[in-house]
Write a protein that holds these residues in place. Sequence first.
Motif, PDB file in Angstrom:
ATOM      1  N   ASN A  77       0.852  -1.197   0.000  1.00 10.86           N
ATOM      2  CA  ASN A  77       0.000   0.000   0.000  1.00 10.86           C
ATOM      3  C   ASN A  77       0.882   1.238   0.000  1.00 10.86           C
ATOM      4  O   ASN A  77       1.833   1.321   0.770  1.00 10.86           O
ATOM      5  CB  ASN A  77      -0.872   0.054   1.261  1.00 10.86           C
ATOM      6  N   TYR A  79       0.516   5.412   0.380  1.00 12.67           N
ATOM      7  CA  TYR A  79      -0.358   6.544   0.657  1.00 12.67           C
ATOM      8  C   TYR A  79       0.441   7.828   0.417  1.00 12.67           C
ATOM      9  O   TYR A  79       1.459   8.061   1.074  1.00 12.67           O
ATOM     10  CB  TYR A  79      -0.816   6.548   2.112  1.00 12.67           C
ATOM     11  N   HIS A  94     -12.727  -1.038   8.207  1.00 13.33           N
ATOM     12  CA  HIS A  94     -13.006  -2.373   7.664  1.00 13.33           C
ATOM     13  C   HIS A  94     -12.417  -3.432   8.587  1.00 13.33           C
ATOM     14  O   HIS A  94     -11.630  -3.113   9.480  1.00 13.33           O
ATOM     15  CB  HIS A  94     -12.402  -2.531   6.266  1.00 13.33           C
ATOM     16  N   ASP A  96     -10.337  -7.171   8.159  1.00 16.88           N
ATOM     17  CA  ASP A  96      -9.673  -7.914   7.092  1.00 16.88           C
ATOM     18  C   ASP A  96     -10.390  -9.237   6.853  1.00 16.88           C
ATOM     19  O   ASP A  96     -10.873  -9.868   7.786  1.00 16.88           O
ATOM     20  CB  ASP A  96      -8.210  -8.174   7.469  1.00 16.88           C
ATOM     21  N   LEU A 103       1.360  -7.272   9.248  1.00 17.54           N
ATOM     22  CA  LEU A 103       1.901  -5.987   8.800  1.00 17.54           C
ATOM     23  C   LEU A 103       2.729  -5.370   9.918  1.00 17.54           C
ATOM     24  O   LEU A 103       2.761  -5.900  11.036  1.00 17.54           O
ATOM     25  CB  LEU A 103       0.785  -5.034   8.371  1.00 17.54           C
ATOM     26  N   LEU A 111      -2.260   3.998  11.424  1.00 11.13           N
ATOM     27  CA  LEU A 111      -3.193   2.887  11.603  1.00 11.13           C
ATOM     28  C   LEU A 111      -3.948   3.059  12.924  1.00 11.13           C
ATOM     29  O   LEU A 111      -3.333   3.321  13.965  1.00 11.13           O
ATOM     30  CB  LEU A 111      -2.408   1.560  11.595  1.00 11.13           C
ATOM     31  N   HIS A 158     -10.527  -1.626  11.763  1.00 11.40           N
ATOM     32  CA  HIS A 158      -9.403  -0.690  11.720  1.00 11.40           C
ATOM     33  C   HIS A 158      -9.524   0.222  10.494  1.00 11.40           C
ATOM     34  O   HIS A 158     -10.327  -0.031   9.595  1.00 11.40           O
ATOM     35  CB  HIS A 158      -8.056  -1.439  11.754  1.00 11.40           C
ATOM     36  N   MET A 160      -7.118   3.641   8.221  1.00 14.99           N
ATOM     37  CA  MET A 160      -5.842   4.330   8.031  1.00 14.99           C
ATOM     38  C   MET A 160      -6.066   5.822   7.921  1.00 14.99           C
ATOM     39  O   MET A 160      -6.797   6.285   7.062  1.00 14.99           O
ATOM     40  CB  MET A 160      -5.218   3.874   6.711  1.00 14.99           C
TER      41      MET A 160
HETATM   42  O1  LIG Z   1      -1.867   0.405   5.542  1.00 14.78           O
HETATM   43  C1  LIG Z   1      -2.159   0.001   6.663  1.00 14.78           C
HETATM   44  O2  LIG Z   1      -1.540   0.284   7.680  1.00 14.78           O
HETATM   45  C2  LIG Z   1      -3.308  -0.906   6.869  1.00 14.78           C
HETATM   46  C3  LIG Z   1      -3.983  -1.254   5.605  1.00 14.78           C
HETATM   47  C4  LIG Z   1      -5.082  -2.222   5.841  1.00 14.78           C
HETATM   48  O3  LIG Z   1      -5.681  -2.297   6.873  1.00 14.78           O
HETATM   49  C5  LIG Z   1      -5.428  -3.113   4.753  1.00 14.78           C
HETATM   50  O4  LIG Z   1      -4.889  -2.941   3.645  1.00 14.78           O
HETATM   51  O5  LIG Z   1      -6.234  -4.027   4.973  1.00 14.78           O
END
Ligand SMILES: O=C(O)CCC(=O)C(=O)O
Length: 179
Positions: A77, A79, A94, A96, A103, A111, A158, A160
């Motif tokens: 990911n 950002y 969301h 997972d 992670l 987060l 959780h 972001m």
């Molecule tokens: O980027 C993150 O710290 C978390 C991303 C996340 O929760 C996800 O991709 O499912």
Amino acid sequence: MVTGFKMTSITLPIQNEPLWLCSQSPGTSPHEAGAPLRINMSRMSNILCNTLHTLKGLPADRFHGFFKDQTSYIRLNHYNPCPSPHLALGLGRHQDSGVLTILNEDDVGGLEVKRKTDGKWVRVKSTPDAYIINIGDTTQRRKSMQVWTNDEYESVEHRMVVNSERERMKLLLDAGASA
Ligand SMILES: O=C(O)CCC(=O)C(=O)O
Ligand SMILES: [Fe+2]
């Protein structure tokens, strides 16, 4: 409207020998750069599954067959910095899916997890060399850690939050059982 913010996610299936992560160092092939990472994270998810089950008194190899044709992924990911972080989320709330997600949190941070006792969003602290393990939720029913352990391990909601100045890169492993 928030402009100038972009979140990009690249997904690499583990099973099908797909793309490799790009190497940053000159002279190193993508294959050399990606292989150790991929194997180690995949192994880590196996070890974790075994450990989590053993802790609950289940045989460590109880779920091995469920990963015969695993649907695991490595995800990257990215950002971008967001000029208006109070108006946008990098990733909305969301849980997972799949079995579990591995992670880590970097020094940029962002987060947040929703605390079950009072519903407040709590920032996850960055701990060097530590990994965060998210328990997979119930959307895939038979194929989540929460279902396998009869709700003993619960998935957490959780999200972001974005940073106004610094970009953020996050590498994740989504461990998924056979389809
Ligand atoms: O980027 C993150 O710290 C978390 C991303 C996340 O929760 C996800 O991709 O499912
Ligand atoms: Fe997530």
